[in-house]
Write a protein that holds these residues in place. Structure first.
Motif, PDB file in Angstrom:
ATOM      1  N   VAL A 185      46.024  18.794  16.777  1.00  0.00           N
ATOM      2  CA  VAL A 185      46.525  20.180  16.726  1.00  0.00           C
ATOM      3  C   VAL A 185      45.627  21.033  15.819  1.00  0.00           C
ATOM      4  O   VAL A 185      45.362  22.199  16.118  1.00  0.00           O
ATOM      5  N   HIS A 186      45.106  20.444  14.738  1.00  0.00           N
ATOM      6  CA  HIS A 186      44.137  21.122  13.859  1.00  0.00           C
ATOM      7  C   HIS A 186      42.942  21.610  14.687  1.00  0.00           C
ATOM      8  O   HIS A 186      42.516  22.767  14.569  1.00  0.00           O
TER       9      HIS A 186
ATOM     10  N   HIS B 283      38.114  27.838   8.459  1.00  0.00           N
ATOM     11  CA  HIS B 283      39.461  27.525   7.988  1.00  0.00           C
ATOM     12  C   HIS B 283      40.058  28.729   7.256  1.00  0.00           C
ATOM     13  O   HIS B 283      40.760  28.587   6.263  1.00  0.00           O
ATOM     14  N   GLY B 284      39.757  29.917   7.804  1.00  0.00           N
ATOM     15  CA  GLY B 284      40.232  31.164   7.204  1.00  0.00           C
ATOM     16  C   GLY B 284      41.655  31.505   7.623  1.00  0.00           C
ATOM     17  O   GLY B 284      42.348  30.701   8.243  1.00  0.00           O
ATOM     18  N   LYS B 285      42.067  32.722   7.284  1.00  0.00           N
ATOM     19  CA  LYS B 285      43.476  33.109   7.497  1.00  0.00           C
ATOM     20  C   LYS B 285      43.871  33.093   8.973  1.00  0.00           C
ATOM     21  O   LYS B 285      45.004  32.738   9.302  1.00  0.00           O
ATOM     22  N   GLU B 286      42.957  33.444   9.879  1.00  0.00           N
ATOM     23  CA  GLU B 286      43.284  33.421  11.313  1.00  0.00           C
ATOM     24  C   GLU B 286      43.609  31.996  11.763  1.00  0.00           C
ATOM     25  O   GLU B 286      44.617  31.762  12.428  1.00  0.00           O
ATOM     26  N   TRP B 287      42.733  31.058  11.372  1.00  0.00           N
ATOM     27  CA  TRP B 287      42.959  29.651  11.743  1.00  0.00           C
ATOM     28  C   TRP B 287      44.259  29.132  11.139  1.00  0.00           C
ATOM     29  O   TRP B 287      45.032  28.461  11.814  1.00  0.00           O
ATOM     30  N   LYS B 288      44.502  29.447   9.859  1.00  0.00           N
ATOM     31  CA  LYS B 288      45.730  28.971   9.198  1.00  0.00           C
ATOM     32  C   LYS B 288      46.964  29.431   9.959  1.00  0.00           C
ATOM     33  O   LYS B 288      47.892  28.654  10.186  1.00  0.00           O
ATOM     34  N   THR B 289      46.978  30.708  10.346  1.00  0.00           N
ATOM     35  CA  THR B 289      48.130  31.266  11.069  1.00  0.00           C
ATOM     36  C   THR B 289      48.308  30.579  12.417  1.00  0.00           C
ATOM     37  O   THR B 289      49.422  30.201  12.790  1.00  0.00           O
ATOM     38  N   VAL B 290      47.213  30.386  13.147  1.00  0.00           N
ATOM     39  CA  VAL B 290      47.273  29.727  14.456  1.00  0.00           C
ATOM     40  C   VAL B 290      47.747  28.275  14.295  1.00  0.00           C
ATOM     41  O   VAL B 290      48.611  27.807  15.037  1.00  0.00           O
ATOM     42  N   PHE B 291      47.190  27.573  13.320  1.00  0.00           N
ATOM     43  CA  PHE B 291      47.545  26.168  13.081  1.00  0.00           C
ATOM     44  C   PHE B 291      49.041  26.053  12.752  1.00  0.00           C
ATOM     45  O   PHE B 291      49.756  25.213  13.316  1.00  0.00           O
ATOM     46  N   GLN B 292      49.534  26.916  11.859  1.00  0.00           N
ATOM     47  CA  GLN B 292      50.959  26.903  11.505  1.00  0.00           C
ATOM     48  C   GLN B 292      51.814  27.110  12.758  1.00  0.00           C
ATOM     49  O   GLN B 292      52.789  26.393  12.989  1.00  0.00           O
ATOM     50  N   HIS B 293      51.426  28.082  13.575  1.00  0.00           N
ATOM     51  CA  HIS B 293      52.181  28.436  14.779  1.00  0.00           C
ATOM     52  C   HIS B 293      52.183  27.271  15.796  1.00  0.00           C
ATOM     53  O   HIS B 293      53.230  26.916  16.341  1.00  0.00           O
ATOM     54  N   LEU B 294      51.003  26.681  16.030  1.00  0.00           N
ATOM     55  CA  LEU B 294      50.892  25.586  17.005  1.00  0.00           C
ATOM     56  C   LEU B 294      51.638  24.333  16.545  1.00  0.00           C
ATOM     57  O   LEU B 294      52.113  23.552  17.373  1.00  0.00           O
ATOM     58  N   MET B 295      51.733  24.148  15.241  1.00  0.00           N
ATOM     59  CA  MET B 295      52.317  22.919  14.701  1.00  0.00           C
ATOM     60  C   MET B 295      53.843  22.958  14.667  1.00  0.00           C
ATOM     61  O   MET B 295      54.491  21.909  14.617  1.00  0.00           O
ATOM     62  N   LEU B 296      54.421  24.154  14.706  1.00  0.00           N
ATOM     63  CA  LEU B 296      55.884  24.290  14.563  1.00  0.00           C
ATOM     64  C   LEU B 296      56.695  23.377  15.484  1.00  0.00           C
ATOM     65  O   LEU B 296      57.612  22.707  15.018  1.00  0.00           O
ATOM     66  N   PRO B 297      56.399  23.312  16.797  1.00  0.00           N
ATOM     67  CA  PRO B 297      57.229  22.462  17.672  1.00  0.00           C
ATOM     68  C   PRO B 297      57.176  20.967  17.312  1.00  0.00           C
ATOM     69  O   PRO B 297      58.039  20.202  17.728  1.00  0.00           O
ATOM     70  N   PHE B 298      56.154  20.559  16.542  1.00  0.00           N
ATOM     71  CA  PHE B 298      55.984  19.139  16.212  1.00  0.00           C
ATOM     72  C   PHE B 298      56.692  18.739  14.920  1.00  0.00           C
ATOM     73  O   PHE B 298      56.842  17.556  14.636  1.00  0.00           O
ATOM     74  N   LEU B 299      57.092  19.719  14.118  1.00  0.00           N
ATOM     75  CA  LEU B 299      57.675  19.417  12.803  1.00  0.00           C
ATOM     76  C   LEU B 299      59.167  19.139  12.938  1.00  0.00           C
ATOM     77  O   LEU B 299      60.008  19.894  12.469  1.00  0.00           O
TER      78      LEU B 299
END
Length: 197
Positions: A67-68, A85-101
């Motif tokens: 997912v990273h 690994h800037g703010k855009e990537w962090k936001t996308v990563f957080q969003h994509l990871m939500l269904p897995f948590l």
């Protein structure tokens, strides 16, 4: 797109991952372990995108790494060239990871560490010592020990160099390189080999 990846992730994560693969169109390659990284994302000369993930990761590490890397791909599609690994990537990563948590995918004991990590995800999960340890089931690779398991004053080998374990400083261990007599700081989740003369 081959479905080999399904054996590498928790079964309840498969529909979400398949959705991401179908939606974002990339080639996924499962590759032999690399010392310096768990996975990567790149554009191939033919214009297609490729994500690679190491085959030695357990299913929780594998899913997080996958997912990273998908987050890099989505960030690239949405924003073009930005800080890796800037703010855009962090936001996308957080969003994509939500269904897995969720406890059906990640064990309960991992979820608080993941939640903490996702407040501000770093380039490497290894930078978050507690998360890194819980993702590995608090077990070092066979034949290795975590540095915190090496008794004070004992010798250990890391990257073919002998060190002597010293004091813990806040979060890291100060260790003496026996060949150049310099002190180095080691994160407590570093895996090392006990030295036997």
């Amino acid at each position: 797109m081959n479905s080999d990846y399904q054996n590498f992730i928790p079964s309840k994560a498969i529909p979400f991952v398949q959705f991401l693969i179908d939606k974002h169109s990339f080639d996924l390659k499962i590759v032999n372990q690399r010392q310096t990284k768990h996975g990567d994302f790149r554009k191939l000369p033919n214009g297609r995108f490729q994500i690679t993930v190491n085959n030695n990761l357990n299913k929780y590490q594998f899913l997080l790494t996958l997912v990273h890397e998908i987050a890099h791909h989505v960030t690239h599609q949405k924003f073009g060239r930005v800080q890796p690994h800037g703010k855009e990537w962090k936001t996308v990563f957080q969003h994509l990871m939500l269904p897995f948590l969720r406890p059906e995918i990640y064990p309960m004991e991992m979820l608080p560490h993941l939640a903490n990590y996702f407040k501000n995800p770093k380039a490497s999960t290894d930078a978050d010592v507690n998360l890194s340890l819980v993702l590995r089931g608090n077990e070092a690779e066979t034949g290795l020990n975590f540095i915190f398991e090496i008794p004070f004053g004992n010798l250990f080998v890391f990257k073919n160099t002998i060190y002597k374990r010293g004091n813990k400083r806040r979060t890291r261990f100060e260790c003496l390189n026996m060949s150049n007599n310099k002190a180095y700081l080691f994160n407590q989740n570093v895996e090392v080999k006990q030295y036997h003369s």
